[in-house]
Design an enzyme around this catalytic site. Structure first.
Site, PDB file in Angstrom:
ATOM      1  N   SER A 103       0.863  -1.194   0.000  1.00 33.20           N
ATOM      2  CA  SER A 103       0.000   0.000   0.000  1.00 33.20           C
ATOM      3  C   SER A 103       0.893   1.236   0.000  1.00 33.20           C
ATOM      4  CB  SER A 103      -0.873   0.012   1.262  1.00 33.20           C
ATOM      5  OG  SER A 103      -1.512   1.272   1.395  1.00 33.20           O
TER       6      SER A 103
ATOM      7  N   TYR B 165      -1.182  -0.237  10.581  1.00 32.71           N
ATOM      8  CA  TYR B 165      -1.359  -1.011   9.336  1.00 32.71           C
ATOM      9  C   TYR B 165      -0.240  -0.657   8.360  1.00 32.71           C
ATOM     10  CZ  TYR B 165      -3.475  -1.468   4.586  1.00 32.71           C
ATOM     11  OH  TYR B 165      -3.729  -1.718   3.256  1.00 32.71           O
TER      12      TYR B 165
HETATM   13  N1  LIG Z   1      -8.634  -1.047  -1.160  1.00 33.55           N
HETATM   14  C1  LIG Z   1      -7.614  -0.228  -1.033  1.00 33.55           C
HETATM   15  O1  LIG Z   1      -7.774   1.025  -1.100  1.00 33.55           O
HETATM   16  C2  LIG Z   1      -6.227  -0.759  -0.806  1.00 33.55           C
HETATM   17  C3  LIG Z   1      -5.171   0.157  -0.904  1.00 33.55           C
HETATM   18  C4  LIG Z   1      -3.874  -0.294  -0.712  1.00 33.55           C
HETATM   19  C5  LIG Z   1      -3.639  -1.628  -0.436  1.00 33.55           C
HETATM   20  N2  LIG Z   1      -4.683  -2.511  -0.330  1.00 33.55           N
HETATM   21  C6  LIG Z   1      -4.358  -3.905  -0.042  1.00 33.55           C
HETATM   22  O2  LIG Z   1      -4.878  -4.713  -1.074  1.00 33.55           O
HETATM   23  C7  LIG Z   1      -5.167  -6.001  -0.555  1.00 33.55           C
HETATM   24  C8  LIG Z   1      -6.585  -6.388  -0.931  1.00 33.55           C
HETATM   25  O3  LIG Z   1      -7.469  -5.441  -0.378  1.00 33.55           O
HETATM   26  P1  LIG Z   1      -8.974  -5.226  -0.870  1.00 33.55           P
HETATM   27  O4  LIG Z   1      -9.185  -3.760  -0.869  1.00 33.55           O
HETATM   28  O5  LIG Z   1      -9.235  -6.025  -2.092  1.00 33.55           O
HETATM   29  O6  LIG Z   1      -9.748  -5.836   0.393  1.00 33.55           O
HETATM   30  P2  LIG Z   1     -11.121  -6.636   0.532  1.00 33.55           P
HETATM   31  O7  LIG Z   1     -12.088  -6.230  -0.509  1.00 33.55           O
HETATM   32  O8  LIG Z   1     -11.493  -6.508   1.959  1.00 33.55           O
HETATM   33  O9  LIG Z   1     -10.691  -8.140   0.226  1.00 33.55           O
HETATM   34  C9  LIG Z   1      -9.856  -8.817   1.118  1.00 33.55           C
HETATM   35  C10 LIG Z   1      -9.650 -10.258   0.662  1.00 33.55           C
HETATM   36  O10 LIG Z   1      -8.834 -10.909   1.649  1.00 33.55           O
HETATM   37  C11 LIG Z   1      -9.513 -12.058   2.143  1.00 33.55           C
HETATM   38  N3  LIG Z   1      -9.214 -12.231   3.551  1.00 33.55           N
HETATM   39  C12 LIG Z   1      -9.533 -11.418   4.593  1.00 33.55           C
HETATM   40  N4  LIG Z   1      -9.101 -11.950   5.743  1.00 33.55           N
HETATM   41  C13 LIG Z   1      -8.510 -13.131   5.430  1.00 33.55           C
HETATM   42  C14 LIG Z   1      -7.881 -14.148   6.179  1.00 33.55           C
HETATM   43  N5  LIG Z   1      -7.770 -14.082   7.510  1.00 33.55           N
HETATM   44  N6  LIG Z   1      -7.380 -15.230   5.524  1.00 33.55           N
HETATM   45  C15 LIG Z   1      -7.513 -15.320   4.186  1.00 33.55           C
HETATM   46  N7  LIG Z   1      -8.085 -14.400   3.406  1.00 33.55           N
HETATM   47  C16 LIG Z   1      -8.575 -13.317   4.030  1.00 33.55           C
HETATM   48  C17 LIG Z   1     -10.998 -11.803   1.883  1.00 33.55           C
HETATM   49  O11 LIG Z   1     -11.684 -13.017   1.657  1.00 33.55           O
HETATM   50  P3  LIG Z   1     -12.567 -13.844   2.715  1.00 33.55           P
HETATM   51  O12 LIG Z   1     -13.395 -12.847   3.468  1.00 33.55           O
HETATM   52  O13 LIG Z   1     -13.361 -14.740   1.801  1.00 33.55           O
HETATM   53  O14 LIG Z   1     -11.594 -14.590   3.560  1.00 33.55           O
HETATM   54  C18 LIG Z   1     -10.942 -11.031   0.577  1.00 33.55           C
HETATM   55  O15 LIG Z   1     -10.846 -11.934  -0.516  1.00 33.55           O
HETATM   56  C19 LIG Z   1      -4.899  -5.933   0.935  1.00 33.55           C
HETATM   57  O16 LIG Z   1      -3.605  -6.438   1.211  1.00 33.55           O
HETATM   58  C20 LIG Z   1      -4.951  -4.454   1.238  1.00 33.55           C
HETATM   59  O17 LIG Z   1      -4.187  -4.120   2.378  1.00 33.55           O
HETATM   60  C21 LIG Z   1      -5.976  -2.107  -0.527  1.00 33.55           C
END
Ligand SMILES: NC(=O)c1ccc[n+]([C@@H]2O[C@H](COP(=O)([O-])OP(=O)(O)OC[C@H]3O[C@@H](n4cnc5c(N)ncnc54)[C@H](OP(=O)(O)O)[C@@H]3O)[C@@H](O)[C@H]2O)c1
Length: 269
Positions: free
Chosen positions: A145, A158
């Site tokens: 991130s 985080y």
């Molecule tokens: N969205 C943003 O603005 C943003 C910005 C920078 C970085 N990121 C990073 O991008 C990545 C994905 O984020 P996202 O925005 O796509 O989040 P999201 O929509 O909340 O999706 C998170 C994914 O991780 C899985 N997950 C959550 N807890 C888990 C666990 N304990 N074990 C295994 N799987 C787990 C969830 O699936 P289940 O619930 O089915 O387990 C889901 O598939 C993360 O690393 C986040 O820090 C996001």
């Protein structure tokens, strides 16, 4: 005959049931890879595996809570078994359960966030790294991130986990270069997913954050997926230890006031 950039590659993607992980899994499949999709499981994860298959690739859903080290070990072994090997590992599962002043951070929230982002990454990198270095080829991608690149108010704990993963990315890129394994990171800015739904639900926050971004928009998961396909493929063969920022110019910008309000014209002599 058309040749897809990832034809014949076998990939594992964590956190693939929705959001960025789902888009990356589908992007890799569209580029020709067979994909094992991992998350805590359920209909959404099964649906992503089905979407991989709709793209003509082998898709398999593997239940794995990445906060449990044993489940990571089992899921990596199951992915290698199901796909007949492994060439690409995308470490995407991550996130945070709370935002607020650092002094209010509870031990429970810190432990959960560290386990989900950092501890899980260490375990996964050990398992996939053992396989790929022994094989003598492969690409690893860590989804970090922009929070990990600077100060992230109300999400500092985080951000610290993501900063640590950036360091791991660079260290392992060097350690594994001779073994033919590339390790890179993608650093997204604000992407519209369930993780950020608590922010986008409020107009003031959603529009306020967007207003700071030079491209003046929230990202969508496909913005990240397209870059992931590039970094996992041979087009990025010399990229290792790289952190590719996908934030619409946000971290490049020193001052929004300068962007919007510096007077036009020649400065007084
Ligand atoms: N969205 C943003 O603005 C943003 C910005 C920078 C970085 N990121 C990073 O991008 C990545 C994905 O984020 P996202 O925005 O796509 O989040 P999201 O929509 O909340 O999706 C998170 C994914 O991780 C899985 N997950 C959550 N807890 C888990 C666990 N304990 N074990 C295994 N799987 C787990 C969830 O699936 P289940 O619930 O089915 O387990 C889901 O598939 C993360 O690393 C986040 O820090 C996001």
């Amino acid at each position: 005959m058309s040749h897809l950039p990832l034809e014949g590659r076998r990939a594992l993607v964590t956190g693939a049931s929705r959001g960025i992980g789902r888009a990356i899994a589908l992007g890799l499949a569209e580029a020709g890879a067979d994909v094992a999709v991992l998350s805590r499981g359920g209909p959404a994860l099964d649906a992503v595996a089905a979407e991989v298959k709709e793209r003509g690739r082998h898709g398999v859903a593997i239940t794995c809570d990445v906060t449990d080290p044993d489940q990571i070990d089992e899921a990596v072994a199951a992915s290698v078994d199901a796909l007949g090997g492994l060439d690409i590992a995308v470490n995407n599962a991550g996130g945070f359960a709370w935002s607020g002043p650092f002094l209010d951070l509870t031990a429970k929230d810190w432990e959960y966030t560290r386990a989900l982002n950092l501890d899980a990454t260490v375990r996964l990198l050990q398992r996939v790294g053992a396989h790929l270095t022994a094989q003598g080829s492969g690409a690893v991608l860590n989804v970090v991130s922009i929070a990990g690149l600077g100060g992230a108010p109300r999400l500092a704990y985080y951000a610290a986990c993501k900063a640590a993963i950036i360091s791991l990315t660079k260290g392992l890129a060097v350690e594994w270069a001779e073994a033919g394994v590339r390790v890179n990171a993608l650093a997204p800015g604000w992407i519209d997913t369930k993780l950020t739904s608590g922010f986008t639900a409020h107009d003031q926050i959603r529009l306020g954050l967007q207003d700071e971004v030079p491209q003046s928009r929230w990202g969508v998961p496909e913005d990240v997926a397209d870059a992931a396909v590039f970094l996992c493929g041979d087009g990025a063969r010399m990229a290792t230890g790289a952190v590719l920022v996908l934030d619409g110019g946000l971290t490049a910008q020193l001052s929004k006031v300068a962007r919007d309000l510096l007077p036009l014209g020649r400065a007084a002599a």
